[in-house]
Design an enzyme around this catalytic site. Structure first.
Site, mmCIF file in Angstrom:
data_model
loop_
_atom_site.group_PDB
_atom_site.id
_atom_site.type_symbol
_atom_site.label_atom_id
_atom_site.label_comp_id
_atom_site.label_asym_id
_atom_site.label_seq_id
_atom_site.Cartn_x
_atom_site.Cartn_y
_atom_site.Cartn_z
ATOM 1 N N TYR A 1 51.851 28.604 47.024
ATOM 2 C CA TYR A 1 52.179 28.296 48.416
ATOM 3 C C TYR A 1 53.689 28.189 48.638
ATOM 4 O O TYR A 1 54.270 28.860 49.479
ATOM 5 C CB TYR A 1 51.515 26.963 48.822
ATOM 6 C CG TYR A 1 51.928 26.515 50.200
ATOM 7 C CD1 TYR A 1 51.283 27.007 51.320
ATOM 8 C CD2 TYR A 1 53.011 25.658 50.385
ATOM 9 C CE1 TYR A 1 51.685 26.640 52.591
ATOM 10 C CE2 TYR A 1 53.424 25.292 51.652
ATOM 11 C CZ TYR A 1 52.757 25.785 52.744
ATOM 12 O OH TYR A 1 53.181 25.438 54.000
ATOM 13 N N HIS B 1 63.566 20.519 50.277
ATOM 14 C CA HIS B 1 63.370 21.851 50.860
ATOM 15 C C HIS B 1 64.723 22.506 51.058
ATOM 16 O O HIS B 1 65.399 22.289 52.054
ATOM 17 C CB HIS B 1 62.600 21.752 52.173
ATOM 18 C CG HIS B 1 61.189 21.308 51.977
ATOM 19 N ND1 HIS B 1 60.854 19.979 51.902
ATOM 20 C CD2 HIS B 1 60.043 22.003 51.787
ATOM 21 C CE1 HIS B 1 59.536 19.885 51.698
ATOM 22 N NE2 HIS B 1 59.028 21.091 51.622
#
Lengths: 326, 661
Positions: free
Chosen positions: B170, B544
């Site tokens: 993912y 992130h």
């Protein structure tokens, strides 16, 4: 020349990092009025002791120079020594940009001053700005670690800047050893075989490296004869022989001072720096007008010994600007 | 084609959720279950994911933001109050501290009177993709894989219905992976995990085979849904072959490719956010259409995820998509509808062959851990290409770079009313309860449990029994992790930005624009006195890093000198770097929602160092109201997902730097 506030110099020699950062910004600044201020600053500093030990670490990308630096500074900082780090990364030939990523690979204690430079248009692993930065920092701290990326011959570049040159390789760096054997590359003051985590691998790598060194053709200037470059198996990951490497650095620093090699080495470095600045300012033609490297060296040596590097350099530069290019 | 066959059982339906406090999240879970959700998917906050208690200095501003804070067994018990754990299927997105959160879950179940054998669910527990993309790793690779292996060997024997590892492709797709890269690198990770388990010699042959059968995957599905169908078929075939050949698994049931899915968030847009609904539907088709490669569990993002944290109603809309697909349509009434399709088979084998070639390349480099630097560079390069295509208009995104004309949206008027705001009081509340909890513990029990943990780690014993004892003795998340930090040390992953070049293949108009930008950057050196130097920083625990990495790469290719230090920096570290490096501009990237806390801390630090003249720009998922607050606090520019044109952002940054010179 413009007057310099005393407080600036005081702050610099006391390792005030705000002041150091501002001074290094100034040294890089190419605007004429800032250049004048920068020269004044360097000139003032040249009358003061330059007592920092400049250690250069070089080697191919990925051998773990940044991790090794992280290990080396730990005990220094614990002993209360003032540490500065200069890291140089290559610039892109196409865009002129550069990624300065060494900071992120190091574990930097809060007490350290660290600055990254892009090599910009300079060939070899160094940046022009790194020379004046090291010149300034020698007056501000106890030890300076300079990290450059080098492949092949450009490793030698660091010797024009560092008092002690450490070549970092990893086990089975065949190409580099070939360079040393062939005499293309100068023998570093210390050779560290990093990533020697595995005993067996480390022993083999050490044997290879020592064999290469023993085959190398040494230019052997008389004063350096006394220094036998050690080869050390180290590991930044497992901390293997980090203490031994630190001791080797101190031993070489001691050696430079007791044999008066330090003075000679730094005088040669200043000349090298001067030549670099001349080429940058007036190009190869200008250098030719001064009689090439030999001519500059002769003129440099004729200048009064007590003159500062900056003064020597500005006189030479003034000189070349009034000569017609041939 | 038979239509009178029994309908297939639908997948487990979940929503990735959790925020503020254990109590608030428990309320949300029970609400979601009442609406027909059939499993839970727990989002933990960043301090929990990186092993800090809510009152740790690094946790400031992050508590309860992107998930629920769980500091001890009391929090875990509250999180699942009135949810019988023997009947629940719980997926936990937890990696660096997976062993600990599973220990807390097992301990909380014990307090509910539920045996470990009855527990069903998943710990994500994939550390490799944390190094490559998601950023919540803690320890170096070797001890991290040991922890993963400990969880597997423990659950195979004691929690047999648990999926101990969800190997994630993912986040590789979110980081820019192509379908081929996604399949290849996930398989490489699975190999590293299973090889570690095998080398541990903790399992006999039958148990090891069972362990292979418990490995599940967590994949991504993008809007190119036909390619996604083929990707998942290729994935399944490769897994079947790999487990048979490399691990000698004879039972085909244990070789089956079992996966859960969260569909793509990377492609969701802030502009015309209602368009995200059809995107999500199509992405859901990619993982359900093909019966032979259908997901076991699905969670869908909310339509407004690019704007901020979704509200319960937004999540409900996404759950309804799943329910319509499973219960209204005829999707579950057929066998595999692609059987015999030469088009699908051709595409499948193309992905399969290319992926396997890439697996072999990584294995030749010594496996996924040795090749981390290489893989990260490949991902950054792929993502750079994607950004370049969007900038150049070669990759159409409706409402963003094409068909941008729009009527006023009744759903979203550009303010912050269409998202959930985490109550700032939640952090204070959590910290107060944590400190009260600590005060009531039996300190001698805590010490004994921690020294048992230390001994287990040092003696190479399985970490789980000692961790469960810690959980029952009221040890906290921060204490458990610190014990391991002291032994294992910490790790910094490669940034991968050295190998990517944004500009390598730009052409046409974009190339022209890039040249103009470069000229502009060169010219700025005259105003600034030296070449433009910028610092791209990621403050806080948010890992992130895609956005920050892209900005760094593009700045370099525009001719700037770029200092980039990777993720998880404190505001103090950023201020020190700004000072030491003498940069002209600071760019901060924050996606965790803690911008209102972290950015002002950086600004205050800069002022204290006499650097208030260095302009700061901020990028991230930042609602307009917050953006205004940041500008008021002294931020020069705020960029959000709306600003997708990279060159325009860069050009704006040059302008900001020049204006401050």
């Amino acid at each position: 020349m413009t007057q310099l506030p005393h407080s600036t110099v005081d702050a610099l020699v006391n390792f005030n990092r705000q002041a150091i950062a501002r001074a290094l910004n100034l040294l890089e600044d190419r605007r004429p009025n800032r250049q004048a201020q920068a020269l004044t600053l360097l000139d003032t500093l040249s009358t003061l002791p330059a007592s920092a030990h400049v250690v250069g670490l070089t080697g191919p990308p990925g051998v773990g120079k940044s991790s090794l630096i992280s290990r080396l500074i730990e005990p220094q900082v614990q002993d209360g020594r003032r540490v500065a780090i200069i890291a140089v990364d290559p610039s892109s030939k196409v865009s002129g940009g550069a990624l300065l990523g060494d900071r992120g690979r190091m574990q930097l204690p809060n007490q350290v001053y660290a600055r990254s430079y892009a090599a910009r248009d300079r060939l070899g692993g160094l940046s022009r700005e790194a020379f004046s930065a090291v010149f300034l920092l020698r007056h501000c701290c106890d030890v300076i670690l300079v990290e450059t990326v080098g492949v092949g011959q450009s490793e030698t570049d660091i010797a024009t800047l560092a008092d002690t040159t450490v070549l970092v390789v990893q086990p089975f760096s065949g190409d580099l050893l070939q360079f040393i054997k062939a005499g293309v590359m100068e023998i570093p003051d210390i050779l560290a075989v990093n990533k020697s985590d595995n005993q067996e691998l480390a022993q083999k790598a050490l044997a290879d490296t020592q064999a290469a060194l023993s085959l190398a053709r040494r230019p052997a200037p008389p004063e350096s004869a006394a220094w036998d470059s050690p080869v050390l198996a180290v590991s930044a990951t497992t901390h293997l022989n980090i203490g031994t490497l630190s001791q080797a650095l101190s031993a070489h620093w001691q050696h430079l001072q007791t044999t008066a090699s330090l003075e000679r080495k730094r005088a040669a470095q200043h000349l090298e720096w001067g030549i670099g600045e001349i080429v940058h300012e007036v190009g190869q033609r200008g250098l030719a007008a001064l009689g090439g490297v030999e001519g500059v060296r002769a003129a440099w040596n004729q200048q009064p010994a007590h003159w500062s590097v900056v003064r020597k350099l500005s006189v030479l530069l003034e000189d070349v600007q009034y000569r017609p290019s041939s | 084609m038979e239509t009178d066959r029994p309908k297939d059982r639908p997948w487990v339906m979940r929503t990735y959720s959790g925020h503020s406090t254990a109590q608030a999240s428990n309320d949300l879970y029970r609400l979601n279950l009442s609406k027909g959700q059939t499993g839970l998917s727990v989002a933990f906050d960043l301090p929990t994911q990186t092993g800090y208690d809510s009152d740790h200095a690094l946790a400031r501003g992050e508590v309860g933001k992107v998930g629920v804070p769980i500091c001890h067994i009391g929090d875990m018990a509250t999180l699942f109050a009135d949810i019988p754990l023997d009947q629940m299927n719980t997926s936990m997105t937890i990696n660096g501290t997976a062993a600990w959160l599973l220990a807390l879950y097992i301990a909380a179940a014990e307090r509910q009177g539920v045996e470990p054998q009855a527990l069903q669910g998943t710990t994500q527990n994939d550390i490799v993709k944390e190094y490559l993309s998601r950023g919540t790793y803690i320890f170096p690779p070797e001890p991290s894989l040991r922890l993963t292996s400990d969880v597997i060997t423990y659950t195979v024997k004691n929690v047999p219905k648990w999926n101990p590892v969800n190997v994630c492709s993912y986040h590789l797709q979110e980081a820019g992976a192509t379908p081929v890269q996604e399949v290849a690198y996930a398989l490489c990770t699975a190999i590293a995990v299973l090889d570690t388990v095998r080398a541990s010699e903790r399992l006999d042959a039958a148990e090891f085979t069972a362990a292979v059968g418990r490995i599940s995957f967590f994949v991504n599905s993008g809007v190119r849904f036909i390619e996604e169908v083929c990707k998942l078929r290729a994935f399944g075939q490769l897994w079947d072959e790999l487990t048979c050949e490399r691990y000698g698994v004879e039972n085909p049931k244990l070789r089956r490719f079992r996966y859960g899915v969260q569909v793509n968030s990377l492609g969701l847009t802030e502009a015309q956010p209602e368009n995200n609904i059809p995107r999500i539907v199509l992405e859901a088709l990619g993982v359900t259409l093909s019966k032979d490669a259908r997901c076991r569990a699905m969670q869908l993002p909310a339509w407004n995820e690019a704007l901020g944290l979704p509200r319960p109603w937004d999540q409900q809309w996404s759950l309804r998509i799943q329910q319509i697909l499973a219960f209204e349509t005829d999707l579950l009434e057929y066998g595999d509808i692609f059987e015999g399709s030469t088009v699908v088979e051709g595409k499948t084998s193309a992905i399969k062959n290319a992926a396997w070639a890439e697996v072999e390349r990584v294995m030749d480099m010594g496996g996924v851990i040795s090749a981390l630097g290489y893989i990260k560079e490949q991902l950054v390069a792929s993502h750079t290409e994607r950004v370049r295509d969007i900038t150049a208009g070669d990759h159409t995104i409706v409402g963003v770079n094409k068909f941008t004309e729009t009527a006023e949206s009744p759903l979203y008027s550009g303010d912050s009313s269409a998202i959930l705001k985490v109550d700032e009081a939640a952090e204070r509340d959590q910290v107060a309860r944590l400190q009260a909890f600590r005060a009531t513990r039996n300190q001698a029990e805590v010490e004994a449990a921690l020294s048992g943990l230390r001994a287990a780690v040092l003696n190479g014993e399985n970490i789980m029994p000692a961790s469960i004892r810690c959980a029952l003795a009221s040890v906290t998340t921060g204490e458990w992790t610190q014990t391991l930090r002291d032994i294992f040390g910490e790790f910094r992953a490669p940034t991968g930005i050295g190998g990517a070049a944004a500009a390598r293949t730009v052409d046409g108009e974009t190339a022209q624009e890039l040249e103009e930008l470069r000229a502009r950057v060169r010219k700025s050196a005259a105003t600034l006195g030296r070449p433009l130097k910028v610092l791209i920083g990621k403050p806080g625990l948010d890992g992130h890093s895609n956005g920050a990495e892209q900005i760094a790469v593009w700045c370099r290719d525009a001719g700037m000198e770029v200092v980039y230090e990777g993720i998880r920096l404190s505001p103090e570290q950023i201020v020190t770097s700004v000072r030491d490096e003498g940069v002209h501009l600071v760019g901060l990237s924050i996606l965790s929602g803690s911008h209102l806390r972290l950015v002002p801390e950086v600004l205050t630090g800069l002022r204290a160092e006499g650097l208030s003249d260095v302009p700061v720009v901020v990028g991230g998922i930042i609602p307009e109201d917050d953006a205004e607050d940041l500008r008021q606090a002294g931020v020069a520019r705020v960029y959000t997902p709306k600003d997708f044109e990279m060159l325009r952002i860069l050009s704006d940054m040059v302008e900001v730097a020049e204006a401050s010179a």
